[in-house]
Motif scaffolding. Structure first.
Motif, PDB file in Angstrom:
ATOM      1  N   VAL A 191      15.717  28.883 -19.229  1.00  0.00           N
ATOM      2  CA  VAL A 191      15.523  27.433 -19.333  1.00  0.00           C
ATOM      3  C   VAL A 191      14.898  27.035 -20.659  1.00  0.00           C
ATOM      4  CG1 VAL A 191      14.179  25.510 -18.402  1.00  0.00           C
ATOM      5  CG2 VAL A 191      15.488  26.960 -16.863  1.00  0.00           C
ATOM      6  N   TRP A 192      13.975  27.852 -21.179  1.00  0.00           N
ATOM      7  CA  TRP A 192      13.285  27.505 -22.428  1.00  0.00           C
ATOM      8  C   TRP A 192      14.280  27.256 -23.560  1.00  0.00           C
ATOM      9  CZ3 TRP A 192      14.130  30.197 -26.843  1.00  0.00           C
ATOM     10  CH2 TRP A 192      14.724  31.454 -26.716  1.00  0.00           C
ATOM     11  N   ALA A 193      15.415  27.989 -23.544  1.00  0.00           N
ATOM     12  CA  ALA A 193      16.379  27.881 -24.641  1.00  0.00           C
ATOM     13  C   ALA A 193      17.055  26.516 -24.662  1.00  0.00           C
ATOM     14  CB  ALA A 193      17.419  28.991 -24.545  1.00  0.00           C
ATOM     15  N   TYR A 194      17.126  25.847 -23.510  1.00  0.00           N
ATOM     16  CA  TYR A 194      17.749  24.524 -23.478  1.00  0.00           C
ATOM     17  C   TYR A 194      16.929  23.521 -24.282  1.00  0.00           C
ATOM     18  CZ  TYR A 194      20.252  20.482 -21.644  1.00  0.00           C
ATOM     19  OH  TYR A 194      21.007  19.340 -21.539  1.00  0.00           O
ATOM     20  N   PHE A 195      15.618  23.700 -24.272  1.00  0.00           N
ATOM     21  CA  PHE A 195      14.730  22.771 -24.960  1.00  0.00           C
ATOM     22  C   PHE A 195      14.316  23.268 -26.345  1.00  0.00           C
ATOM     23  CE2 PHE A 195      14.011  22.420 -20.352  1.00  0.00           C
ATOM     24  CZ  PHE A 195      14.436  21.118 -20.165  1.00  0.00           C
ATOM     25  N   ALA A 196      14.797  24.440 -26.721  1.00  0.00           N
ATOM     26  CA  ALA A 196      14.479  24.961 -28.051  1.00  0.00           C
ATOM     27  C   ALA A 196      15.183  24.122 -29.107  1.00  0.00           C
ATOM     28  CB  ALA A 196      14.907  26.427 -28.164  1.00  0.00           C
ATOM     29  N   PRO A 197      14.478  23.732 -30.164  1.00  0.00           N
ATOM     30  CA  PRO A 197      15.108  22.895 -31.193  1.00  0.00           C
ATOM     31  C   PRO A 197      16.224  23.631 -31.913  1.00  0.00           C
ATOM     32  CG  PRO A 197      12.966  23.692 -31.940  1.00  0.00           C
ATOM     33  CD  PRO A 197      13.085  24.067 -30.486  1.00  0.00           C
ATOM     34  N   THR A 198      17.216  22.879 -32.331  1.00  0.00           N
ATOM     35  CA  THR A 198      18.307  23.455 -33.111  1.00  0.00           C
ATOM     36  C   THR A 198      17.758  23.968 -34.439  1.00  0.00           C
ATOM     37  OG1 THR A 198      19.855  21.890 -32.142  1.00  0.00           O
ATOM     38  CG2 THR A 198      20.548  23.007 -34.162  1.00  0.00           C
ATOM     39  N   PRO A 199      17.915  25.246 -34.742  1.00  0.00           N
ATOM     40  CA  PRO A 199      17.324  25.770 -35.980  1.00  0.00           C
ATOM     41  C   PRO A 199      17.968  25.166 -37.215  1.00  0.00           C
ATOM     42  CG  PRO A 199      18.778  27.397 -34.975  1.00  0.00           C
ATOM     43  CD  PRO A 199      18.653  26.273 -33.991  1.00  0.00           C
ATOM     44  N   SER A 200      17.140  24.872 -38.190  1.00  0.00           N
ATOM     45  CA  SER A 200      17.655  24.381 -39.466  1.00  0.00           C
ATOM     46  C   SER A 200      18.272  25.541 -40.229  1.00  0.00           C
ATOM     47  CB  SER A 200      16.516  23.755 -40.277  1.00  0.00           C
ATOM     48  OG  SER A 200      17.003  23.136 -41.434  1.00  0.00           O
ATOM     49  N   GLY A 201      19.297  25.254 -40.997  1.00  0.00           N
ATOM     50  CA  GLY A 201      20.029  26.303 -41.705  1.00  0.00           C
ATOM     51  C   GLY A 201      19.181  27.084 -42.686  1.00  0.00           C
ATOM     52  N   ALA A 202      19.668  28.269 -43.046  1.00  0.00           N
ATOM     53  CA  ALA A 202      18.948  29.149 -43.960  1.00  0.00           C
ATOM     54  C   ALA A 202      18.933  28.582 -45.380  1.00  0.00           C
ATOM     55  CB  ALA A 202      19.578  30.536 -43.963  1.00  0.00           C
ATOM     56  N   ARG A 528      17.398  15.869 -20.069  1.00  0.00           N
ATOM     57  CA  ARG A 528      16.807  16.808 -19.120  1.00  0.00           C
ATOM     58  C   ARG A 528      15.427  17.182 -19.648  1.00  0.00           C
ATOM     59  NH1 ARG A 528      20.801  17.798 -15.648  1.00  0.00           N
ATOM     60  NH2 ARG A 528      22.959  17.712 -16.395  1.00  0.00           N
ATOM     61  N   TYR A 529      14.493  17.437 -18.730  1.00  0.00           N
ATOM     62  CA  TYR A 529      13.087  17.564 -19.109  1.00  0.00           C
ATOM     63  C   TYR A 529      12.516  18.907 -18.672  1.00  0.00           C
ATOM     64  CZ  TYR A 529      13.637  12.534 -19.656  1.00  0.00           C
ATOM     65  OH  TYR A 529      14.086  11.291 -20.036  1.00  0.00           O
ATOM     66  N   SER A 530      11.555  19.377 -19.449  1.00  0.00           N
ATOM     67  CA  SER A 530      10.859  20.608 -19.072  1.00  0.00           C
ATOM     68  C   SER A 530       9.850  20.350 -17.966  1.00  0.00           C
ATOM     69  CB  SER A 530      10.144  21.205 -20.292  1.00  0.00           C
ATOM     70  OG  SER A 530       9.190  20.284 -20.813  1.00  0.00           O
ATOM     71  N   HIS A 531       9.362  19.121 -17.863  1.00  0.00           N
ATOM     72  CA  HIS A 531       8.465  18.709 -16.782  1.00  0.00           C
ATOM     73  C   HIS A 531       8.998  17.414 -16.168  1.00  0.00           C
ATOM     74  CE1 HIS A 531       5.598  21.579 -18.548  1.00  0.00           C
ATOM     75  NE2 HIS A 531       4.950  21.507 -17.408  1.00  0.00           N
ATOM     76  N   TYR A 532       9.059  17.404 -14.858  1.00  0.00           N
ATOM     77  CA  TYR A 532       9.537  16.232 -14.123  1.00  0.00           C
ATOM     78  C   TYR A 532       8.437  15.713 -13.199  1.00  0.00           C
ATOM     79  CZ  TYR A 532      14.517  17.015 -15.244  1.00  0.00           C
ATOM     80  OH  TYR A 532      15.725  17.154 -15.870  1.00  0.00           O
ATOM     81  N   PHE A 553       9.982  22.674 -14.737  1.00  0.00           N
ATOM     82  CA  PHE A 553      11.381  23.024 -14.503  1.00  0.00           C
ATOM     83  C   PHE A 553      11.676  24.488 -14.814  1.00  0.00           C
ATOM     84  CE2 PHE A 553      15.966  23.001 -15.532  1.00  0.00           C
ATOM     85  CZ  PHE A 553      16.438  22.498 -14.327  1.00  0.00           C
ATOM     86  N   SER A 554      10.901  25.099 -15.687  1.00  0.00           N
ATOM     87  CA  SER A 554      11.184  26.487 -16.066  1.00  0.00           C
ATOM     88  C   SER A 554      11.069  27.435 -14.881  1.00  0.00           C
ATOM     89  CB  SER A 554      10.236  26.937 -17.184  1.00  0.00           C
ATOM     90  OG  SER A 554      10.449  26.170 -18.348  1.00  0.00           O
ATOM     91  N   ASP A 555      10.002  27.290 -14.099  1.00  0.00           N
ATOM     92  CA  ASP A 555       9.797  28.214 -12.981  1.00  0.00           C
ATOM     93  C   ASP A 555       9.790  27.526 -11.623  1.00  0.00           C
ATOM     94  OD1 ASP A 555       7.423  26.847 -13.108  1.00  0.00           O
ATOM     95  OD2 ASP A 555       6.221  28.550 -13.754  1.00  0.00           O
ATOM     96  N   ALA A 556      10.107  26.212 -11.609  1.00  0.00           N
ATOM     97  CA  ALA A 556      10.204  25.445 -10.357  1.00  0.00           C
ATOM     98  C   ALA A 556       8.884  25.383  -9.600  1.00  0.00           C
ATOM     99  CB  ALA A 556      11.304  26.004  -9.469  1.00  0.00           C
TER     100      ALA A 556
END
Length: 662
Positions: A191-202, A528-532, A553-556
């Motif tokens: 679940v953490w990966a859904y909220f991980a920011p899109t990495p900026s290019g190299a 979608r949220y990490s905390h609801y 939301f990560s561990d319900a």
């Protein structure tokens, strides 16, 4: 995400004090439809939207596909699900009921297959639901015999519309399905990966532009003067004493070549100025902005990753002390490279982490400081340079002596001027030549370093991005987990209050962002949220029972559950406050209590893509939150009390029968 104390969470549960930590929008073409799309493509997009929990948009897409001639039992089955998903009887307009009734008459015309059977059973469920005293055991047995895909889809999308005894009969099955899927597909690890920011290019520091052009121009002029002066001196010496002049000229040329060869090894490189010499540190900016917020966060991130990614045998403090100059140089570089992009530091943490790991690995290979120190010039090189210059000086003076020996005036004067010109222009030309060699060497070295660093960072970027893409849950997975959480929450509420579905008139659940959340979405999809914060309203004959709780939301896991009960007439007013810069707030006014302010959703206009419509995305998010359904019920109760629910209950729905079905 940091946990707050219980009081803060209690306030969030009822008044929804929200703080955004981070947000990310994932690129996706799944929910974006081309205006020239075929009916088949529109149906596929609609089906995906239905699976992703966006039934309102799914209805539009599938209806459009059917309107353009793309119709089958499968298409019609999913159209019915989209019509009924996340809705109850009073959400259906008279026109929609007529369209459902018309669709029920088409079932017999479809070829026999599993989709036709699923469609027929769906309409049978509606018929049983809307017919008082109807026998449900037969249709429930047929539902149980359906293939798993159709069976689970019916249970999921007809969740709100199924009530009373029929819902009681299906509830155990629905709950078992939710229990089995709630933690499936490695939810806790992904679940953490859904909220991980899109990495900026190299990025890497490009080589500085060459500054050798002025030195090259000056070198040409001084070299020309040196050749003229040296040639004049040599000519005068050859005229005076050819044999001796040839020996002296050979010595001058040999010593000159030797001094050039060894001198460029000694003085033909950038000077070393300390332990970090050779590192390409960005030029300092205005002191007022040199330590802005972004730079401080970058430095903090470097400190964090260097402290946790350290070589064996080092404590965090010892490793930070050992690498203080390297970290300072790298932090200045990264802050300078990415400052103008207006991005949060979280988008470059992948690069900072890679640089910390690279420093650890180079320490283990004993090469940590190689790029920060200049190789010392050997003493032999220095000695040979000094010796060659001494021989050059002696040979030049000897040639001058030969040129003036026994010569009549004005040759001594010309010889002196030639020597003076050769000495001045030769020294100046040598300095310019060394400067050009240093600059060309620097440019070659920095170009090579840039290519190597950029390649290594691009590899690290692709590795991290691929890992995120592989780990990130899909929209159907996120929606399925959320649905399972809501099912579990409803079940616990029913058991706590010792209620069955027969005891309920209706129910609704509002899903809102929790405190200190991260949020993410795909383009065209809901947030979608990490905390609801889940807020469930159970409407019984005795009144309203409200249960709210916060969900990680990560561990319900759930915390700070709150319950309250009040009569129908205690709900005196329901208001909605909309602010484009803030979001939607729902206010409940009770007769004997404070105003209850609930944040339904935060503003999202600044996160929209150019191809997205703000109003459409807002409606998608409100629908996903259950706001439309919840507000309609609460508003009706505030106006008419219990009578409104009774007038809009299941019994008010005219029976939907399949024409000619057996």
């Amino acid at each position: 995400m940091s946990d707050n104390d219980g009081a803060a969470y209690s306030s969030a549960a009822y008044n929804s004090t929200i703080g955004i930590q981070a947000e990310v929008v994932h690129d996706s073409t799944v929910n974006i439809i081309n205006p020239d799309a075929t009916p088949q493509e529109k149906y596929r997009v609609g089906l995906r939207l239905l699976e992703d929990g966006v039934p309102s948009r799914a209805r539009e897409m599938i209806t459009d596909a059917i309107g353009h001639g793309y119709d089958s039992s499968e298409v019609r089955f999913h159209w019915v699900l989209a019509m009924l998903s996340a809705r109850t009887h009073h959400d259906l307009s008279a026109e929609e009921i007529e369209r459902l009734r018309y669709a029920s008459k088409l079932v017999r015309a479809y070829p026999d297959d599993e989709w036709k059977e699923a469609l027929r059973i769906t309409f049978d469920l509606l018929a049983v639901l809307s017919a008082t005293g109807a026998e449900s055991s037969s249709v429930l047995k047929q539902l149980q015999d359906l293939p798993l895909r159709q069976h689970d889809a019916i249970l999921r999308h007809l969740d709100l519309i199924l009530t009373g005894a029929l819902k009681d009969d299906l509830w155990a099955e629905t709950l078992n399905l939710a229990t089995a899927e709630r933690f499936g597909n490695d939810r806790g690890k992904r679940v953490w990966a859904y909220f991980a920011p899109t990495p900026s290019g190299a990025r890497a520091v490009p080589p500085r532009p060459s500054t050798a052009a002025p030195a090259k121009a000056a070198l040409l002029v001084r070299s020309f003067l040196f050749v003229i002066s040296g040639s004049l001196l040599a000519a005068l010496a050859l005229i005076a004493n050819p044999a001796q002049a040839i020996l002296e000229l050979s010595a001058v040329l040999g010593a000159g070549l030797a001094s050039a060869r060894y001198g460029v090894r000694w003085r033909g490189r950038e000077p070393s100025t300390g332990p970090t010499a050779g590192a390409h540190v960005p030029h300092p900016r205005d002191p007022a902005v040199a330590e802005d917020g972004f730079t401080k966060r970058v430095r903090h991130s470097f400190d964090h990753y260097f402290s946790v990614r350290r070589p064996h045998g080092f404590t965090s403090d010892a490793w930070l002390d050992h690498t203080v100059q390297i970290r300072s140089s790298l932090a200045a570089e990264i802050a300078d490279l990415y400052r103008e992009s207006r991005i949060p530091v979280e988008r470059v943490n992948w690069l900072i982490r890679y640089l910390a790991e690279d420093a650890r690995n180079r320490h283990n290979n004993d090469t940590l400081f190689d790029q920060y120190r200049q190789e010392q010039t050997p003493r032999r090189t220095k000695a040979m340079t000094v010796a060659a210059l001494a021989v050059l000086l002696v040979a030049a003076l000897a040639m001058f002596g030969t040129a003036v020996s026994g010569a009549a005036q004005p040759k001594p004067l010309w010889a002196f001027l030639a020597l003076l010109g050769a000495a001045w222009s030769g020294h100046a030309a040598a300095l310019r030549w060394l400067e050009v060699r240093r600059e060309e060497g620097r440019l070659d070295r920095e170009t090579k370093e840039y290519a190597e660093q950029l390649t290594a960072r691009q590899v690290a970027y692709q590795r991290w991005k691929s890992f995120l893409d592989d780990t990130r849950p899909s929209e159907p997975e996120m929606e399925a987990w959320l649905t399972c959480d809501k099912t579990s929450f409803v079940d616990e509420a029913l058991r706590h209050h010792r209620l069955t579905w027969r005891d309920l008139i209706t129910h609704t659940i509002l899903v809102a962002p929790g405190p200190s959340y991260k949020r993410g979405r795909v383009r065209g999809g809901p947030w979608r949220y990490s905390h609801y914060v889940f807020r469930l309203f159970l409407f019984t004959q005795d009144g309203i029972r409200e249960i709210s709780s916060e969900f990680n939301f990560s561990d319900a896991t759930r915390r700070n559950e709150q319950r309250s009960n009040y009569r129908f007439d205690a709900l005196t007013s329901v208001q909605v406050t909309e602010n484009a810069d803030i979001g939607y707030d729902l206010e409940l006014v009770l007769a004997n209590g404070p105003v209850r302010k609930i944040r339904v959703k935060d503003a999202d206009a600044h996160q929209l893509a150019p191809t997205e419509n703000a109003q459409e995305i807002s409606e998608i998010n409100l629908s996903a939150a259950g706001f439309t359904h919840t507000f309609r019920i609460l508003e009706g109760i505030a106006a008419d009390g219990k009578g409104w629910i009774e007038r809009h209950g299941p019994d008010s729905l005219a029976p939907i029968q399949i024409s000619g079905s057996s």
